[in-house]
Design a protein around this motif. Sequence first.
Motif, mmCIF file in Angstrom:
data_model
loop_
_atom_site.group_PDB
_atom_site.id
_atom_site.type_symbol
_atom_site.label_atom_id
_atom_site.label_comp_id
_atom_site.label_asym_id
_atom_site.label_seq_id
_atom_site.Cartn_x
_atom_site.Cartn_y
_atom_site.Cartn_z
ATOM 1 N N GLU A 292 -47.884 -32.342 -6.386
ATOM 2 C CA GLU A 292 -49.043 -31.538 -6.495
ATOM 3 C C GLU A 292 -50.197 -32.999 -7.688
ATOM 4 O O GLU A 292 -51.424 -33.059 -7.926
ATOM 5 C CB GLU A 292 -48.973 -30.452 -7.100
ATOM 6 C CG GLU A 292 -48.206 -29.437 -6.192
ATOM 7 C CD GLU A 292 -49.279 -29.393 -4.344
ATOM 8 O OE1 GLU A 292 -50.661 -30.076 -4.501
ATOM 9 O OE2 GLU A 292 -48.406 -29.447 -3.947
ATOM 10 N N ASP A 293 -49.432 -33.186 -8.555
ATOM 11 C CA ASP A 293 -50.433 -34.262 -9.426
ATOM 12 C C ASP A 293 -50.741 -35.418 -8.824
ATOM 13 O O ASP A 293 -51.570 -35.882 -9.367
ATOM 14 C CB ASP A 293 -49.600 -35.097 -10.288
ATOM 15 C CG ASP A 293 -48.598 -33.914 -11.453
ATOM 16 O OD1 ASP A 293 -49.107 -32.497 -11.467
ATOM 17 O OD2 ASP A 293 -47.352 -33.626 -11.867
ATOM 18 N N ARG A 294 -50.784 -36.306 -7.481
ATOM 19 C CA ARG A 294 -50.806 -37.385 -6.550
ATOM 20 C C ARG A 294 -52.395 -36.973 -6.192
ATOM 21 O O ARG A 294 -52.849 -35.783 -6.354
ATOM 22 C CB ARG A 294 -50.301 -36.721 -5.909
ATOM 23 C CG ARG A 294 -48.449 -38.052 -5.942
ATOM 24 C CD ARG A 294 -47.774 -37.903 -4.279
ATOM 25 N NE ARG A 294 -48.564 -38.645 -3.905
ATOM 26 C CZ ARG A 294 -48.138 -39.988 -2.800
ATOM 27 N NH1 ARG A 294 -46.654 -40.367 -3.389
ATOM 28 N NH2 ARG A 294 -48.413 -40.084 -1.935
ATOM 29 N N GLU A 295 -53.056 -37.326 -6.733
ATOM 30 C CA GLU A 295 -54.618 -37.293 -6.498
ATOM 31 C C GLU A 295 -54.939 -36.888 -4.572
ATOM 32 O O GLU A 295 -55.315 -36.694 -4.749
ATOM 33 C CB GLU A 295 -55.077 -39.076 -6.532
ATOM 34 C CG GLU A 295 -56.255 -38.669 -8.421
ATOM 35 C CD GLU A 295 -56.298 -40.149 -8.069
ATOM 36 O OE1 GLU A 295 -57.388 -40.789 -7.696
ATOM 37 O OE2 GLU A 295 -56.259 -40.598 -9.727
ATOM 38 N N ASP A 296 -54.093 -37.484 -4.071
ATOM 39 C CA ASP A 296 -54.596 -37.826 -2.880
ATOM 40 C C ASP A 296 -53.848 -37.294 -1.771
ATOM 41 O O ASP A 296 -52.395 -37.962 -1.428
ATOM 42 C CB ASP A 296 -54.742 -39.367 -1.983
ATOM 43 C CG ASP A 296 -54.946 -39.527 -0.695
ATOM 44 O OD1 ASP A 296 -55.507 -38.883 0.035
ATOM 45 O OD2 ASP A 296 -54.320 -40.672 0.465
ATOM 46 N N HIS A 297 -53.619 -36.679 -1.262
ATOM 47 C CA HIS A 297 -52.329 -35.055 -1.165
ATOM 48 C C HIS A 297 -53.064 -34.514 0.099
ATOM 49 O O HIS A 297 -52.111 -33.692 1.060
ATOM 50 C CB HIS A 297 -51.521 -34.550 -1.852
ATOM 51 C CG HIS A 297 -51.709 -33.538 -2.687
ATOM 52 N ND1 HIS A 297 -53.060 -32.195 -2.011
ATOM 53 C CD2 HIS A 297 -52.875 -32.826 -3.824
ATOM 54 C CE1 HIS A 297 -53.189 -31.819 -3.404
ATOM 55 N NE2 HIS A 297 -53.207 -32.199 -4.007
ATOM 56 N N ALA A 298 -54.508 -35.469 0.564
ATOM 57 C CA ALA A 298 -54.532 -34.550 1.871
ATOM 58 C C ALA A 298 -54.045 -35.206 3.050
ATOM 59 O O ALA A 298 -53.653 -36.494 3.044
ATOM 60 C CB ALA A 298 -56.005 -34.826 1.961
ATOM 61 N N ASP A 299 -53.108 -34.497 3.803
ATOM 62 C CA ASP A 299 -53.034 -35.349 5.018
ATOM 63 C C ASP A 299 -53.789 -35.874 6.137
ATOM 64 O O ASP A 299 -54.817 -35.290 6.692
ATOM 65 C CB ASP A 299 -52.018 -34.423 6.230
ATOM 66 C CG ASP A 299 -51.115 -35.540 6.971
ATOM 67 O OD1 ASP A 299 -51.001 -36.584 6.789
ATOM 68 O OD2 ASP A 299 -50.766 -34.514 8.170
ATOM 69 N N ARG A 300 -53.717 -37.165 6.262
ATOM 70 C CA ARG A 300 -55.004 -38.047 6.593
ATOM 71 C C ARG A 300 -54.254 -38.627 8.246
ATOM 72 O O ARG A 300 -55.156 -38.845 8.811
ATOM 73 C CB ARG A 300 -55.634 -39.120 5.789
ATOM 74 C CG ARG A 300 -55.881 -38.398 4.438
ATOM 75 C CD ARG A 300 -56.795 -39.248 3.915
ATOM 76 N NE ARG A 300 -56.311 -40.261 4.222
ATOM 77 C CZ ARG A 300 -57.053 -41.395 3.306
ATOM 78 N NH1 ARG A 300 -58.303 -41.095 2.379
ATOM 79 N NH2 ARG A 300 -56.777 -42.748 2.328
ATOM 80 N N THR A 301 -53.234 -37.923 8.784
ATOM 81 C CA THR A 301 -52.530 -38.790 9.562
ATOM 82 C C THR A 301 -54.033 -37.903 10.869
ATOM 83 O O THR A 301 -53.753 -37.355 11.201
ATOM 84 C CB THR A 301 -51.113 -38.203 9.802
ATOM 85 O OG1 THR A 301 -50.083 -38.942 8.779
ATOM 86 C CG2 THR A 301 -50.330 -38.573 11.113
ATOM 87 N N THR A 302 -53.558 -39.073 11.960
ATOM 88 C CA THR A 302 -54.259 -39.595 12.898
ATOM 89 C C THR A 302 -53.343 -39.573 14.177
ATOM 90 O O THR A 302 -54.215 -39.141 15.585
ATOM 91 C CB THR A 302 -55.690 -40.061 13.685
ATOM 92 O OG1 THR A 302 -54.545 -41.024 13.336
ATOM 93 C CG2 THR A 302 -56.783 -39.946 12.190
ATOM 94 N N THR A 303 -52.259 -40.198 14.042
ATOM 95 C CA THR A 303 -51.835 -41.017 15.171
ATOM 96 C C THR A 303 -49.796 -40.796 14.860
ATOM 97 O O THR A 303 -49.893 -41.398 13.928
ATOM 98 C CB THR A 303 -52.160 -41.771 15.263
ATOM 99 O OG1 THR A 303 -53.482 -42.045 15.370
ATOM 100 C CG2 THR A 303 -51.312 -42.640 16.337
ATOM 101 N N ARG A 304 -49.012 -39.876 15.395
ATOM 102 C CA ARG A 304 -47.902 -39.909 15.129
ATOM 103 C C ARG A 304 -47.119 -40.357 16.086
ATOM 104 O O ARG A 304 -47.520 -40.192 18.024
ATOM 105 C CB ARG A 304 -47.273 -38.749 14.819
ATOM 106 C CG ARG A 304 -47.828 -38.101 14.419
ATOM 107 C CD ARG A 304 -47.334 -36.367 13.757
ATOM 108 N NE ARG A 304 -46.082 -36.748 13.964
ATOM 109 C CZ ARG A 304 -45.374 -35.575 13.751
ATOM 110 N NH1 ARG A 304 -45.626 -34.417 13.914
ATOM 111 N NH2 ARG A 304 -43.912 -35.746 13.640
#
Length: 303
Positions: free
Chosen positions: A221-233
Amino acid sequence: MAETQVARSQEAGERLRLMAVHAHPDDESSKGAATMARYVAEGVDVLVVTCTGGERGSVLNPKLDRPEIVENIAEIRVAEMARAREILGVRQAWLGFVDSGLPEGDPLPPLPEGCFGLQDPEEAAKPLIKLIREFRPHVMTTYDENGGYPHPDHIMCHKISVAAFDAAGDPDRYPDRGEPWQPLKLYYNTGFNRARVVALHEGMLAEGLESPYQEWLEKWEDREDHADRTTTRVPAGEYFAVRDDALRAHATQVDPDGWWFKVPLEVQQKVWPTDDFQLVRSLVDSPLPEDDLFAGVRERVRA
Ligand SMILES: [Zn+2]
């Protein structure tokens, strides 16, 4: 690296080509490696570009933390990279920049003079643009603007990759670096996304095993960027063992008894059998989400 080694294949029928740009030797084996091994098996021509020699990397394997290893780390890392390259079946080119090291302390010390992290991205993109124009990749991968994790070399790797992707196809830019070539797609590695770590964590607990991710998740939770931006698996579970072999070839950089190898492959293959990426530039049509870095590209190359 001589041009003939990276020049695209001249045989009949065009092969798909993937270029993966990484900051240090070992990054290619920990980020997207199973995907590269899978594409190699399918006949794709894969070129790993390594920005620095990793000269300032610490010895992270306690069994190899000896003076004669530390003194010769640059040569040893070249040899480790050669082994990992063979295991993955990829080609590889060095850009020749000098590792910045990971600054530690409060306040952080200045970066060492001349290191990769201090380069002007427009200048430092030049050797990469030359490689793009020689190898002519259809798809490129790199790190996000935070470097995936905030190492100055990872952030600079991001900057030069994006600059090179945007400039390589423009005949007016860097005209002394070869004939223009425009790659069709650019991705960021997003393998350390929270959903994956949670899935691995829960997968371990479900098997009655100790999870190596407890502390990570508490800190997440401390990380700035924790949104999941994955488009491609990209399904690549079949190649996780190859990935781990390649990672172990970087013997000074990874503890074979450490957390990298704590989650059994069967658990990984069951709960998260993909490498993950974010599509950030595309010149082709490929509806999201995708499961193939060459979605929309295969049709274009065959046409
Ligand atoms: Zn690195």
